[in-house]
Design an enzyme around this catalytic site. Structure first.
Site, PDB file in Angstrom:
ATOM      1  N   SER A   1       0.817  -1.217   0.000  1.00 18.48           N
ATOM      2  CA  SER A   1       0.000   0.000   0.000  1.00 18.48           C
ATOM      3  C   SER A   1       0.851   1.267   0.000  1.00 18.48           C
ATOM      4  O   SER A   1       2.004   1.273   0.450  1.00 18.48           O
ATOM      5  CB  SER A   1      -0.909   0.017   1.233  1.00 18.48           C
ATOM      6  OG  SER A   1      -1.701  -1.142   1.289  1.00 18.48           O
TER       7      SER A   1
HETATM    8  N1  SAM Z   1      -0.674  -4.464   3.984  1.00 24.67           N
HETATM    9  C1  SAM Z   1       0.030  -4.957   2.822  1.00 24.67           C
HETATM   10  C2  SAM Z   1       1.458  -4.455   2.752  1.00 24.67           C
HETATM   11  O1  SAM Z   1       1.850  -3.697   3.617  1.00 24.67           O
HETATM   12  O2  SAM Z   1       2.154  -4.866   1.823  1.00 24.67           O
HETATM   13  C3  SAM Z   1      -0.689  -4.652   1.543  1.00 24.67           C
HETATM   14  C4  SAM Z   1      -1.809  -5.569   1.326  1.00 24.67           C
HETATM   15  S1  SAM Z   1      -2.491  -5.665  -0.272  1.00 24.67           S
HETATM   16  C5  SAM Z   1      -3.094  -4.047  -0.605  1.00 24.67           C
HETATM   17  C6  SAM Z   1      -3.965  -6.567   0.168  1.00 24.67           C
HETATM   18  C7  SAM Z   1      -3.689  -7.988   0.581  1.00 24.67           C
HETATM   19  O3  SAM Z   1      -4.895  -8.562   1.066  1.00 24.67           O
HETATM   20  C8  SAM Z   1      -3.213  -8.891  -0.560  1.00 24.67           C
HETATM   21  O4  SAM Z   1      -1.971  -9.448  -0.247  1.00 24.67           O
HETATM   22  C9  SAM Z   1      -4.315  -9.947  -0.669  1.00 24.67           C
HETATM   23  O5  SAM Z   1      -3.830 -11.230  -1.028  1.00 24.67           O
HETATM   24  C10 SAM Z   1      -4.858  -9.930   0.750  1.00 24.67           C
HETATM   25  N2  SAM Z   1      -6.203 -10.500   0.901  1.00 24.67           N
HETATM   26  C11 SAM Z   1      -7.319 -10.298   0.162  1.00 24.67           C
HETATM   27  N3  SAM Z   1      -8.346 -11.021   0.654  1.00 24.67           N
HETATM   28  C12 SAM Z   1      -7.865 -11.699   1.733  1.00 24.67           C
HETATM   29  C13 SAM Z   1      -8.435 -12.616   2.664  1.00 24.67           C
HETATM   30  N4  SAM Z   1      -9.704 -13.000   2.602  1.00 24.67           N
HETATM   31  N5  SAM Z   1      -7.636 -13.107   3.632  1.00 24.67           N
HETATM   32  C14 SAM Z   1      -6.336 -12.738   3.740  1.00 24.67           C
HETATM   33  N6  SAM Z   1      -5.730 -11.875   2.886  1.00 24.67           N
HETATM   34  C15 SAM Z   1      -6.490 -11.355   1.894  1.00 24.67           C
END
Ligand code: SAM
Length: 229
Positions: A62
């Site tokens: 992000s």
């Molecule tokens: N916070 C992260 C970082 O600092 O790099 C960025 C996260 S990215 C914007 C969103 C993440 O949410 C992705 O890695 C995606 O695989 C994960 N995601 C989406 N749905 C999910 C779920 N149901 N359970 C766990 N992770 C999930």
């Protein structure tokens, strides 16, 4: 070009403080976490730019400001126990781990979770537990949480998160679907009555998948059923 420490200072001043983030603990955390360690080698020179960057499995780390905004909105103190939904690169988990004693971070992509856990361990973040699973179900084993910080947008707040929140606890959650607008909300569990909802503004996040996410499907144990958007 300046070194990473100087770029980190400049990022905090121009992207974070300049947009109104003032929590001293959040600013200190953003000054300490080496974001260049959480991005691909080919993106290191861009690590402190004012936008998300691609990571593996079609996901993103992000924008720094969004990480700071969600951390500040969660109203954390040192003793808070936090669930971070959507580990991705592990960067937001590291920022949270600078502020609080205990972070559980959950990611549905096993490869992302393993690589984030390895980076966090190498940098000495021994107060973060990275787990693999469907974060839309929360992580009951470590509940209750004082805050649940979510990095993917859900159509509505999943009931398991409310169930796993302490009274007075906060969920920081992007609500909505891509192209129709998402709002960042703080949902506070009150002692009695419905949760309080504070609107924190418009945002753009990848969708939350899983049982209580946009697709409503369980995550298979071997990995996600379909690629994320
Ligand atoms: N916070 C992260 C970082 O600092 O790099 C960025 C996260 S990215 C914007 C969103 C993440 O949410 C992705 O890695 C995606 O695989 C994960 N995601 C989406 N749905 C999910 C779920 N149901 N359970 C766990 N992770 C999930």
């Amino acid at each position: 070009m300046h070194g990473y420490a100087a770029r980190r200072e400049a990022m905090v001043a121009t992207q974070i403080q300049a947009r109104g983030i003032s929590d001293r603990h959040v600013l200190d955390a953003m000054r300490r976490v080496p974001r260049e360690e959480f991005v691909r080698a080919s993106s290191r020179e861009s690590a402190y730019e004012d936008h998300p960057l691609p990571i593996a499995d079609g996901q993103t780390i992000s924008q720094p400001y969004i990480v700071a905004l969600t951390a500040e909105a969660a109203l954390l103190d040192r003793s808070s126990c936090v669930l971070d939904v959507g580990t991705g690169s592990g960067y937001a988990a590291a920022v949270l781990a600078e502020i609080v004693d205990s972070v559980v971070s959950i990611e549905r992509h096993p490869g992302l979770a393993r690589s984030a856990a390895a980076v966090l361990a190498r940098l000495g973040y021994d107060n973060v537990e990275v787990v693999i699973g469907d974060g839309s179900l929360g992580w009951p084993a470590a509940a209750p949480y004082d805050a649940i910080v979510v990095a993917a947008a859900a159509p509505r707040v999943p009931q398991p998160w409310l169930d796993q929140l302490s009274v007075g606890g906060r969920i920081i959650l992007p609500v909505g679907v891509p192209r129709y607008g998402q709002r960042l909300q703080r949902i506070t569990r009150t002692g009695i009555g419905p949760p309080r909802i504070d609107d924190l503004g418009g945002v753009t996040f990848v969708p939350l998948l899983g049982r209580y996410g946009v697709d409503g499907s369980p995550v298979s144990p071997g990995g996600p059923p379909s690629p994320s958007a």
